[in-house]
Design an enzyme around this catalytic site. Sequence first.
Site, mmCIF file in Angstrom:
data_model
loop_
_atom_site.group_PDB
_atom_site.id
_atom_site.type_symbol
_atom_site.label_atom_id
_atom_site.label_comp_id
_atom_site.label_asym_id
_atom_site.label_seq_id
_atom_site.Cartn_x
_atom_site.Cartn_y
_atom_site.Cartn_z
ATOM 1 N N ASP A 293 24.497 70.959 49.069
ATOM 2 C CA ASP A 293 23.511 69.983 49.528
ATOM 3 C C ASP A 293 22.211 70.253 48.753
ATOM 4 O O ASP A 293 22.084 71.244 48.027
ATOM 5 C CB ASP A 293 23.300 70.061 51.044
HETATM 6 C C1 NOJ Z 1 20.242 65.974 51.830
HETATM 7 C C2 NOJ Z 1 21.264 65.462 52.791
HETATM 8 O O1 NOJ Z 1 21.583 66.453 53.749
HETATM 9 C C3 NOJ Z 1 22.544 65.008 52.109
HETATM 10 O O2 NOJ Z 1 23.385 64.433 53.071
HETATM 11 C C4 NOJ Z 1 22.222 64.058 51.000
HETATM 12 O O3 NOJ Z 1 23.403 63.574 50.422
HETATM 13 C C5 NOJ Z 1 21.365 64.786 49.990
HETATM 14 N N1 NOJ Z 1 20.110 65.164 50.634
HETATM 15 C C6 NOJ Z 1 21.055 63.955 48.748
HETATM 16 O O4 NOJ Z 1 20.172 62.943 49.030
#
Ligand code: NOJ
Length: 754
Positions: A293
């Site tokens: 993530d």
């Molecule tokens: C953080 C989020 O938790 C995740 O779900 C997302 O895909 C990413 N940011 C990218 O934007």
Amino acid sequence: MKNFNAVLRLLFTFIVLPLFTFAQPASKKSEIDKKVETLLKKMTLEEKVGQMNQYNGFWEITGPAPKEGNAKLKYEHLKQGLVGSVLNVKGVENVRKIQEIVVNESRLGIPLLFGFDVIHGHKTLFPIPLAESASWDLQAIEKSARVAAIEASAVGINWTFAPMVDISRDARWGRVMEGAGEDPYLGSKIAVARVKGFQGDDLSANNTIAATVKHMAGYGFAEAGKDYNTVDVGTSTLYNVIFPPFKAAVDNDVKTVMNSFNVLNGIPATANKFLQRDILKSKWNFGGFIVSDWGSGFEMIDHGFSENLAHVAEQSANAGSDMDMESYAYVTHLKSLVESGKVSMAVIDDAVRRILKVKFELGLFDDPYRYCNPENEKNLIYHPDHIAATLDMAKKSIVLLKNEKQLLPLSKNQKKIAVIGALADDKNSPLGNWRVGSDDFSAVSVIEGLKKYTNEFTYAKGADLVLGPVSFIDEVKINNSDTSGFKNAIDAARNSEVVIMVLGEHGFQSGEGRSRANLDLPGVQQQLLEEVYKVNKNIVLVLMNGRPLILNWADKHIPAILETWQLGTQSGNAIAEVLFGDYNPSGKLPMTFPRHLGQLPIYYNYFSTGRPGPKPEVFWSHYTDEVNQPLYPFGYGLSYTEFNYSNLKVDASNSSQIKVSVSVKNNGKYVGEEVAQLYIRDKISSTVRPVKELKGFQKFSLNLGQTKELQFVLTDTELGFYDGEGKFIVENGEFEVMVGTNSEDLLKTTFTKK
Ligand code: NOJ
């Protein structure tokens, strides 16, 4: 100890990994695998590490090349082949320009993956995922993801970070809006539908994109519903509740998995070898790759798990996280970690193979610009078919929570209507939280939807919901005190026959980072509702929110309540069709609605305690100051018509195919759709099983007076469960089987599995 670890690492590198890689005889390896191997042989260590690096945005370099700072670094890395993927770039022109840099200037010209959060539609926005899940309509959900993929691919995107399949039992967690609710069975079916919708039948087509299931794992179990918080769950919950949607998606060939920000039982998910190597890549045989993530690697320093960025890179790569999103850990440190022997070449090769494979499967090596067709961008965005699909999905997502004396549907000749609430006139909130690819203020508002039916209404806002402008990255400021608009609203209500009040949460009150400690109607809305009620009791409450709310007062006093969540682009039209009876609501709650915050986490598939009660004395499992039951249970939702269930029968003569049948009759005055739900209870088992578990559902339509005989088949897949070691077991013995219209109103019988 250090030596022991080194020996383990050597064993893993030279014995375990090669077993996975070379398990198939060479002759059986697919064409793609061969191409991957050929390419891999040509790559330097640096280039391999480059494939494992993902950067955010490149807006800066779609113009003249940047001269300094981070943008300059990223630009240089693109040219050197040190980037495998970028996220948050959209538009065929931008995508093409960036792809050109890599393809034309880097030594091997390996095309980039373009990732984006395409969560509930891209330009044409669909209902938030939780709302869609209330439809229990797998075809419509698959279609929604299909349309999202068509639009996203038309603007150059070839990889979505969706679906989020985190099960959650706590409505305080802001990201419940992004998931399928609390149930692993429904959640698994929906996960598969969404993956199929995004990826289609042929990933190399130019309108299908790679999907991601996220966040592996446990993110939805953040303590106290506070986003990013610690997760501590036992193996029964992990294997039977949290893992199933991930496993279902992996079994259906999802191409990527995202790990998670949270610590799971003491180990951050990003450096969690158990989750990534043991479960995903080994036990489930996952063939795609794992992306971290955003900065979740870097965050391990704050978790107190990694000393520094080099340590982050070592721990994450060894644990099986293949691509680093925006931590800069891999690109900065992996090469020297390999050179010093802390990370093996086999670990790198395994990750790069997986990433290259997805690129080949998407057809990017045949044509790196296959998603860059300006004609598609022009013709497919907001295509009328997409608008029709989101309207259909929006109607199906609405849940009728209460309808006393059949106040709904309203007559199309209804005069003297008051419409009250800031959300009635809001073209932004219904778009929900994840709409980075779309256009703000582009939803059809309730007022606009109503106007298609009637002009016989007066609108009064009553009060602002928020103060000032609202954005994706800022905290929402709620109006907690200004009631100066109440008078107009009360006057409008006094002079009307029926009042439609549109209340709830702002679209940016749920989503990432948006946990709430209160689940009431925010700001002065409850007060407004009660003031209006004093002058006119004929109220239809239209709720817009991204999570279950606590609605005790409304449930007690307000005759009609419609849960409309955040329905996307066509929100107002869908709501108006339901209000005036052109669509008979059929949605069912995918998450329990509590009565009180103190009940959280609350869910229908709990374990019985040793003191289930009720008992005359105090010593049983209950609250002394609140009832135990939820306000609205999982699976609950009314219709304008009435369905009667009868004749529940079980035929258990063939223990591997237990047949359950039931009759459902439409006894009301409208044609309607119903979702019949089947639950089981394994009465005695080697580990305790829930009091109810959803194991089947069917959605169907019934004409007036029509009866339908439904058949369900229960096999070992439905009757088994995972033990504490993650082994799937099926045990003989007595089961209860329950079928009905929600998780509480059920016909019940028993059978014995022999
Ligand atoms: C953080 C989020 O938790 C995740 O779900 C997302 O895909 C990413 N940011 C990218 O934007």
